[in-house]
Motif scaffolding. Structure first.
Motif, PDB file in Angstrom:
ATOM      1  N   PRO A 204      61.687  43.813  27.078  1.00  0.00           N
ATOM      2  CA  PRO A 204      62.777  44.364  27.881  1.00  0.00           C
ATOM      3  C   PRO A 204      62.890  43.769  29.282  1.00  0.00           C
ATOM      4  CG  PRO A 204      60.997  45.941  27.719  1.00  0.00           C
ATOM      5  CD  PRO A 204      60.641  44.797  26.817  1.00  0.00           C
ATOM      6  N   PHE A 205      61.841  43.146  29.771  1.00  0.00           N
ATOM      7  CA  PHE A 205      61.852  42.579  31.114  1.00  0.00           C
ATOM      8  C   PHE A 205      61.456  41.110  31.070  1.00  0.00           C
ATOM      9  CE2 PHE A 205      60.197  47.039  31.634  1.00  0.00           C
ATOM     10  CZ  PHE A 205      61.404  47.588  32.035  1.00  0.00           C
ATOM     11  N   THR A 206      61.730  40.406  32.154  1.00  0.00           N
ATOM     12  CA  THR A 206      61.233  39.045  32.324  1.00  0.00           C
ATOM     13  C   THR A 206      60.495  38.970  33.650  1.00  0.00           C
ATOM     14  OG1 THR A 206      63.354  38.347  33.289  1.00  0.00           O
ATOM     15  CG2 THR A 206      63.018  37.925  30.938  1.00  0.00           C
ATOM     16  N   ALA A 207      59.416  38.209  33.682  1.00  0.00           N
ATOM     17  CA  ALA A 207      58.685  37.937  34.924  1.00  0.00           C
ATOM     18  C   ALA A 207      59.305  36.678  35.518  1.00  0.00           C
ATOM     19  CB  ALA A 207      57.203  37.755  34.659  1.00  0.00           C
ATOM     20  N   VAL A 208      59.992  36.836  36.647  1.00  0.00           N
ATOM     21  CA  VAL A 208      60.792  35.758  37.220  1.00  0.00           C
ATOM     22  C   VAL A 208      60.124  35.056  38.394  1.00  0.00           C
ATOM     23  CG1 VAL A 208      62.957  36.794  36.449  1.00  0.00           C
ATOM     24  CG2 VAL A 208      62.072  37.353  38.726  1.00  0.00           C
ATOM     25  N   GLU A 209      59.049  35.655  38.908  1.00  0.00           N
ATOM     26  CA  GLU A 209      58.387  35.086  40.084  1.00  0.00           C
ATOM     27  C   GLU A 209      56.927  35.513  40.085  1.00  0.00           C
ATOM     28  OE1 GLU A 209      59.662  34.785  44.722  1.00  0.00           O
ATOM     29  OE2 GLU A 209      59.723  36.779  43.837  1.00  0.00           O
ATOM     30  N   MET A 210      56.093  34.665  40.676  1.00  0.00           N
ATOM     31  CA  MET A 210      54.669  34.957  40.742  1.00  0.00           C
ATOM     32  C   MET A 210      54.179  34.716  42.158  1.00  0.00           C
ATOM     33  SD  MET A 210      51.628  33.049  38.623  1.00  0.00           S
ATOM     34  CE  MET A 210      51.549  31.585  39.629  1.00  0.00           C
TER      35      MET A 210
ATOM     36  N   LEU B 150      55.768  48.699  27.681  1.00  0.00           N
ATOM     37  CA  LEU B 150      56.915  47.860  28.051  1.00  0.00           C
ATOM     38  C   LEU B 150      56.389  46.580  28.689  1.00  0.00           C
ATOM     39  CD1 LEU B 150      59.266  50.546  29.643  1.00  0.00           C
ATOM     40  CD2 LEU B 150      59.414  49.570  27.343  1.00  0.00           C
ATOM     41  N   GLU B 151      56.792  45.439  28.127  1.00  0.00           N
ATOM     42  CA  GLU B 151      56.284  44.154  28.590  1.00  0.00           C
ATOM     43  C   GLU B 151      57.391  43.327  29.237  1.00  0.00           C
ATOM     44  OE1 GLU B 151      52.717  42.783  25.718  1.00  0.00           O
ATOM     45  OE2 GLU B 151      54.707  42.739  24.772  1.00  0.00           O
ATOM     46  N   ALA B 152      56.941  42.331  30.007  1.00  0.00           N
ATOM     47  CA  ALA B 152      57.837  41.320  30.564  1.00  0.00           C
ATOM     48  C   ALA B 152      57.456  39.975  29.967  1.00  0.00           C
ATOM     49  CB  ALA B 152      57.718  41.263  32.085  1.00  0.00           C
ATOM     50  N   LEU B 153      58.453  39.258  29.466  1.00  0.00           N
ATOM     51  CA  LEU B 153      58.259  37.880  29.036  1.00  0.00           C
ATOM     52  C   LEU B 153      58.139  37.033  30.298  1.00  0.00           C
ATOM     53  CD1 LEU B 153      58.321  35.578  26.898  1.00  0.00           C
ATOM     54  CD2 LEU B 153      60.822  35.584  27.168  1.00  0.00           C
ATOM     55  N   ILE B 154      57.061  36.291  30.429  1.00  0.00           N
ATOM     56  CA  ILE B 154      56.871  35.428  31.600  1.00  0.00           C
ATOM     57  C   ILE B 154      57.708  34.174  31.384  1.00  0.00           C
ATOM     58  CG2 ILE B 154      55.194  34.132  32.968  1.00  0.00           C
ATOM     59  CD1 ILE B 154      53.077  36.211  32.008  1.00  0.00           C
ATOM     60  N   LEU B 155      58.685  33.960  32.267  1.00  0.00           N
ATOM     61  CA  LEU B 155      59.585  32.822  32.110  1.00  0.00           C
ATOM     62  C   LEU B 155      58.826  31.511  32.235  1.00  0.00           C
ATOM     63  CD1 LEU B 155      62.804  34.012  33.962  1.00  0.00           C
ATOM     64  CD2 LEU B 155      62.239  34.162  31.536  1.00  0.00           C
ATOM     65  N   ARG B 156      59.363  30.487  31.592  1.00  0.00           N
ATOM     66  CA  ARG B 156      58.688  29.192  31.489  1.00  0.00           C
ATOM     67  C   ARG B 156      58.236  28.627  32.839  1.00  0.00           C
ATOM     68  NH1 ARG B 156      59.993  25.058  26.962  1.00  0.00           N
ATOM     69  NH2 ARG B 156      60.464  27.095  26.144  1.00  0.00           N
ATOM     70  N   PRO B 157      59.086  28.588  33.896  1.00  0.00           N
ATOM     71  CA  PRO B 157      58.608  28.029  35.174  1.00  0.00           C
ATOM     72  C   PRO B 157      57.410  28.800  35.753  1.00  0.00           C
ATOM     73  CG  PRO B 157      61.001  28.261  35.206  1.00  0.00           C
ATOM     74  CD  PRO B 157      60.512  28.943  33.968  1.00  0.00           C
ATOM     75  N   VAL B 158      57.407  30.111  35.566  1.00  0.00           N
ATOM     76  CA  VAL B 158      56.300  30.936  36.057  1.00  0.00           C
ATOM     77  C   VAL B 158      55.045  30.666  35.220  1.00  0.00           C
ATOM     78  CG1 VAL B 158      55.529  33.302  36.513  1.00  0.00           C
ATOM     79  CG2 VAL B 158      57.931  32.672  36.890  1.00  0.00           C
ATOM     80  N   PHE B 159      55.221  30.526  33.915  1.00  0.00           N
ATOM     81  CA  PHE B 159      54.080  30.216  33.055  1.00  0.00           C
ATOM     82  C   PHE B 159      53.477  28.857  33.419  1.00  0.00           C
ATOM     83  CE2 PHE B 159      52.262  28.886  28.824  1.00  0.00           C
ATOM     84  CZ  PHE B 159      51.216  29.784  28.841  1.00  0.00           C
ATOM     85  N   TYR B 160      54.342  27.882  33.744  1.00  0.00           N
ATOM     86  CA  TYR B 160      53.828  26.577  34.170  1.00  0.00           C
ATOM     87  C   TYR B 160      52.991  26.700  35.443  1.00  0.00           C
ATOM     88  CZ  TYR B 160      56.850  24.190  30.774  1.00  0.00           C
ATOM     89  OH  TYR B 160      57.455  23.745  29.618  1.00  0.00           O
ATOM     90  N   GLN B 161      53.378  27.588  36.342  1.00  0.00           N
ATOM     91  CA  GLN B 161      52.562  27.821  37.545  1.00  0.00           C
ATOM     92  C   GLN B 161      51.182  28.359  37.167  1.00  0.00           C
ATOM     93  OE1 GLN B 161      55.611  30.341  39.564  1.00  0.00           O
ATOM     94  NE2 GLN B 161      55.015  29.156  41.370  1.00  0.00           N
ATOM     95  N   LEU B 162      51.152  29.267  36.192  1.00  0.00           N
ATOM     96  CA  LEU B 162      49.862  29.796  35.721  1.00  0.00           C
ATOM     97  C   LEU B 162      49.009  28.682  35.131  1.00  0.00           C
ATOM     98  CD1 LEU B 162      50.754  33.166  33.936  1.00  0.00           C
ATOM     99  CD2 LEU B 162      49.318  32.885  35.954  1.00  0.00           C
ATOM    100  N   VAL B 163      49.632  27.835  34.319  1.00  0.00           N
ATOM    101  CA  VAL B 163      48.902  26.737  33.687  1.00  0.00           C
ATOM    102  C   VAL B 163      48.332  25.798  34.744  1.00  0.00           C
ATOM    103  CG1 VAL B 163      49.136  24.698  32.200  1.00  0.00           C
ATOM    104  CG2 VAL B 163      50.133  26.885  31.490  1.00  0.00           C
ATOM    105  N   GLU B 164      49.110  25.514  35.798  1.00  0.00           N
ATOM    106  CA  GLU B 164      48.644  24.620  36.872  1.00  0.00           C
ATOM    107  C   GLU B 164      47.401  25.162  37.567  1.00  0.00           C
ATOM    108  OE1 GLU B 164      51.793  23.723  39.603  1.00  0.00           O
ATOM    109  OE2 GLU B 164      53.024  22.792  38.048  1.00  0.00           O
TER     110      GLU B 164
END
Length: 194
Positions: A96-102, A152-166
């Motif tokens: 239901p949500f997206t994680a848009v910023e970290m 209730l979860e948030a899908l972590i958007l791709r750019p934010v996930f890339y930050q996690l991976v970095e």
């Protein structure tokens, strides 16, 4: 199931009592409300976090935040908008949500990662808000999620996930090499290194 719209007076009562949108005051105690179901309404949350009513996007962010504050996931996995007197089933394409910023504060064991969702909730990555990654078996594409509240979860958007991976580190786990990040004194796996 028949379509029915929410009672505006009831919705106004919820707004007045709980301070409106998510992130502005207390959240309504939707976990305590068990009204009868009024069936399914034509409301959908797309995978990108956009909300639609009768096929049209809901363009007012305050309205989306309000609806998100009365959203609940039922034990059977369905999603409902709930007030003290009624609950209506809605469709959710993914989360239901997206994680848009970290944001990141601290380092090492003291590091704390927090996400901001598309409805402006701020969620720390910790034991109460864990991260999970689901890998599509056909494409190998990861879908990372963080628990926001009450199933209730948030899908972590791709750019934010890339930050996690970095900022991740490699570690050995059960004979596999995985990427992981540290937050709130815990380690969260991001996935296996190919």
């Amino acid at each position: 199931m028949p379509s029915k719209t929410a009672n505006p007076a009831t919705l106004q009562d919820v707004i007045a009592r709980f301070g409106g949108a998510a992130g502005e005051g207390r959240k309504p105690p939707v976990h305590l409300w068990n009204p009868p179901s009024c069936g399914e309404i034509d409301m959908r949350i797309a995978r990108n976090g956009a909300w639609y009513y009768q096929g049209s996007p809901i363009s007012r962010p305050a309205m989306v935040r309000l609806f998100s504050s009365i959203l609940r996931r039922e034990p059977d996995g369905s999603y409902v908008l709930v007030t003290p007197v009624e609950k209506c089933i809605i469709r959710v394409d993914d989360a239901p949500f997206t994680a848009v910023e970290m944001t990141v504060s601290g380092e090492g064991e003291a590091r704390l990662i927090a996400f901001r969702t598309n409805v402006d909730d701020v969620v720390p990555l910790d034991s109460e808000h864990p991260l999970r990654v689901v890998v599509n078996p056909e494409t190998g594409e990861p879908s990372p999620y963080v628990l926001v509240r009450d199933r209730l979860e948030a899908l972590i958007l791709r750019p934010v996930f890339y930050q996690l991976v970095e900022m991740s580190e490699q570690r050995e786990e059960d004979g596999r090499t995985v990427l992981a990040v540290r937050s709130a004194g815990m380690v969260f796996d991001l996935g296996e290194v190919a």
